[in-house]
Write a protein that holds these residues in place. Sequence first.
Motif, PDB file in Angstrom:
ATOM      1  N   LEU A  59       0.694  -1.232   0.010  1.00  0.00           N
ATOM      2  CA  LEU A  59       0.026   0.232  -0.018  1.00  0.00           C
ATOM      3  C   LEU A  59       1.012   1.208  -0.110  1.00  0.00           C
ATOM      4  O   LEU A  59       0.375   2.288  -0.425  1.00  0.00           O
ATOM      5  CB  LEU A  59      -1.095   0.266   1.143  1.00  0.00           C
ATOM      6  CG  LEU A  59      -2.174  -1.179   1.456  1.00  0.00           C
ATOM      7  CD1 LEU A  59      -2.706  -1.173   2.523  1.00  0.00           C
ATOM      8  CD2 LEU A  59      -2.935  -0.886   0.043  1.00  0.00           C
ATOM      9  N   LEU A  63      -0.042   3.374  -3.122  1.00  0.00           N
ATOM     10  CA  LEU A  63      -0.791   4.716  -2.745  1.00  0.00           C
ATOM     11  C   LEU A  63       0.275   5.713  -2.949  1.00  0.00           C
ATOM     12  O   LEU A  63      -0.288   7.003  -3.367  1.00  0.00           O
ATOM     13  CB  LEU A  63      -1.660   4.516  -1.582  1.00  0.00           C
ATOM     14  CG  LEU A  63      -2.767   3.434  -1.564  1.00  0.00           C
ATOM     15  CD1 LEU A  63      -3.274   3.278  -0.151  1.00  0.00           C
ATOM     16  CD2 LEU A  63      -3.554   3.925  -2.650  1.00  0.00           C
ATOM     17  N   VAL A  67      -0.508   9.246  -4.853  1.00  0.00           N
ATOM     18  CA  VAL A  67      -0.741  10.697  -4.243  1.00  0.00           C
ATOM     19  C   VAL A  67       0.272  11.487  -4.723  1.00  0.00           C
ATOM     20  O   VAL A  67       0.286  12.600  -5.141  1.00  0.00           O
ATOM     21  CB  VAL A  67      -0.578  10.433  -2.868  1.00  0.00           C
ATOM     22  CG1 VAL A  67      -0.491  11.525  -1.873  1.00  0.00           C
ATOM     23  CG2 VAL A  67      -1.970   9.864  -2.273  1.00  0.00           C
ATOM     24  N   TRP A  89      -3.424  16.379   0.884  1.00  0.00           N
ATOM     25  CA  TRP A  89      -3.122  15.124   0.748  1.00  0.00           C
ATOM     26  C   TRP A  89      -2.952  14.296   1.999  1.00  0.00           C
ATOM     27  O   TRP A  89      -2.813  12.845   1.947  1.00  0.00           O
ATOM     28  CB  TRP A  89      -1.608  15.224  -0.002  1.00  0.00           C
ATOM     29  CG  TRP A  89      -1.848  15.926  -1.590  1.00  0.00           C
ATOM     30  CD1 TRP A  89      -1.331  16.929  -1.644  1.00  0.00           C
ATOM     31  CD2 TRP A  89      -2.560  15.523  -2.315  1.00  0.00           C
ATOM     32  NE1 TRP A  89      -1.682  17.527  -2.934  1.00  0.00           N
ATOM     33  CE2 TRP A  89      -2.413  16.365  -3.660  1.00  0.00           C
ATOM     34  CE3 TRP A  89      -3.416  14.300  -2.722  1.00  0.00           C
ATOM     35  CZ2 TRP A  89      -3.122  16.252  -4.632  1.00  0.00           C
ATOM     36  CZ3 TRP A  89      -4.042  14.065  -3.896  1.00  0.00           C
ATOM     37  CH2 TRP A  89      -3.886  15.320  -4.700  1.00  0.00           C
ATOM     38  N   ILE A  92      -6.190  12.483   2.731  1.00  0.00           N
ATOM     39  CA  ILE A  92      -6.354  11.531   1.609  1.00  0.00           C
ATOM     40  C   ILE A  92      -5.350  10.199   1.835  1.00  0.00           C
ATOM     41  O   ILE A  92      -6.059   9.244   1.431  1.00  0.00           O
ATOM     42  CB  ILE A  92      -6.073  12.234   0.000  1.00  0.00           C
ATOM     43  CG1 ILE A  92      -7.255  13.159  -0.158  1.00  0.00           C
ATOM     44  CG2 ILE A  92      -5.996  10.993  -0.770  1.00  0.00           C
ATOM     45  CD1 ILE A  92      -7.303  14.040  -1.311  1.00  0.00           C
ATOM     46  N   THR A  93      -4.198  10.389   1.995  1.00  0.00           N
ATOM     47  CA  THR A  93      -3.250   9.500   1.956  1.00  0.00           C
ATOM     48  C   THR A  93      -3.718   8.648   3.504  1.00  0.00           C
ATOM     49  O   THR A  93      -3.643   7.391   3.283  1.00  0.00           O
ATOM     50  CB  THR A  93      -1.584   9.893   2.473  1.00  0.00           C
ATOM     51  OG1 THR A  93      -1.466  10.695   1.121  1.00  0.00           O
ATOM     52  CG2 THR A  93      -0.637   8.723   2.362  1.00  0.00           C
ATOM     53  N   GLY A  95      -6.374   8.136   4.736  1.00  0.00           N
ATOM     54  CA  GLY A  95      -7.633   7.641   4.719  1.00  0.00           C
ATOM     55  C   GLY A  95      -7.604   6.452   3.596  1.00  0.00           C
ATOM     56  O   GLY A  95      -8.314   5.365   3.894  1.00  0.00           O
ATOM     57  N   ALA A  96      -6.906   6.673   2.742  1.00  0.00           N
ATOM     58  CA  ALA A  96      -6.574   5.670   1.702  1.00  0.00           C
ATOM     59  C   ALA A  96      -5.877   4.294   2.216  1.00  0.00           C
ATOM     60  O   ALA A  96      -6.337   3.133   1.871  1.00  0.00           O
ATOM     61  CB  ALA A  96      -5.900   6.104   0.431  1.00  0.00           C
ATOM     62  N   VAL A  97      -4.931   4.609   2.852  1.00  0.00           N
ATOM     63  CA  VAL A  97      -4.058   3.558   3.659  1.00  0.00           C
ATOM     64  C   VAL A  97      -4.883   2.559   4.678  1.00  0.00           C
ATOM     65  O   VAL A  97      -4.879   1.346   4.501  1.00  0.00           O
ATOM     66  CB  VAL A  97      -2.814   3.955   4.168  1.00  0.00           C
ATOM     67  CG1 VAL A  97      -1.924   2.847   4.904  1.00  0.00           C
ATOM     68  CG2 VAL A  97      -1.910   4.422   3.276  1.00  0.00           C
ATOM     69  N   GLY A  99      -8.137   2.738   5.031  1.00  0.00           N
ATOM     70  CA  GLY A  99      -9.471   1.991   4.390  1.00  0.00           C
ATOM     71  C   GLY A  99      -8.902   0.921   3.502  1.00  0.00           C
ATOM     72  O   GLY A  99      -9.820   0.006   3.348  1.00  0.00           O
ATOM     73  N   SER A 100      -7.920   0.820   3.054  1.00  0.00           N
ATOM     74  CA  SER A 100      -7.346  -0.345   2.093  1.00  0.00           C
ATOM     75  C   SER A 100      -6.599  -1.422   2.813  1.00  0.00           C
ATOM     76  O   SER A 100      -6.485  -2.522   2.363  1.00  0.00           O
ATOM     77  CB  SER A 100      -6.618   0.233   0.985  1.00  0.00           C
ATOM     78  OG  SER A 100      -5.553   0.802   1.197  1.00  0.00           O
TER      79      SER A 100
END
Length: 126
Positions: A59, A63, A67, A89, A92-93, A95-97, A99-100
């Motif tokens: 990730l 990601l 990003v 950023w 977003i970073t 949340g993406a990490v 979340g995934s």
Amino acid sequence: MAEPTPVEPPPWACGTKGLCPRCGAPGLFAGVARFAPVCAACGLDFASFNVGDGPAAFLTLILGTIVTVMAITLELTVQPPFWVHILLWLPITIGAVVGSLRVAKGMLLAAEYRNAAREGRIDERP
């Protein structure tokens, strides 16, 4: 009459839905990104699998690249102040990490189960 054998779900279903890789029952996770000790339906010992830092490393690379490309594109096209980059950023970073991470851990555990992955052993036969 014999009971039908459960079909093993694909790794993506284990990650996204939290299914046991052996029987397909829900309950792979006991927390946000923490595995349950065993499957309540079939008794598969999830603790015997070691996904380690693999999902986090994948990730971070995937990601992080996405990003970074988006941040550079924003900088070169709009040239916002630095604080805009931080406010945009960073969440977003994170949340993406976060979340995934659950999905990636579930998929990696299912792949380990499906491929019967174990620690490497040295063959000491003559």
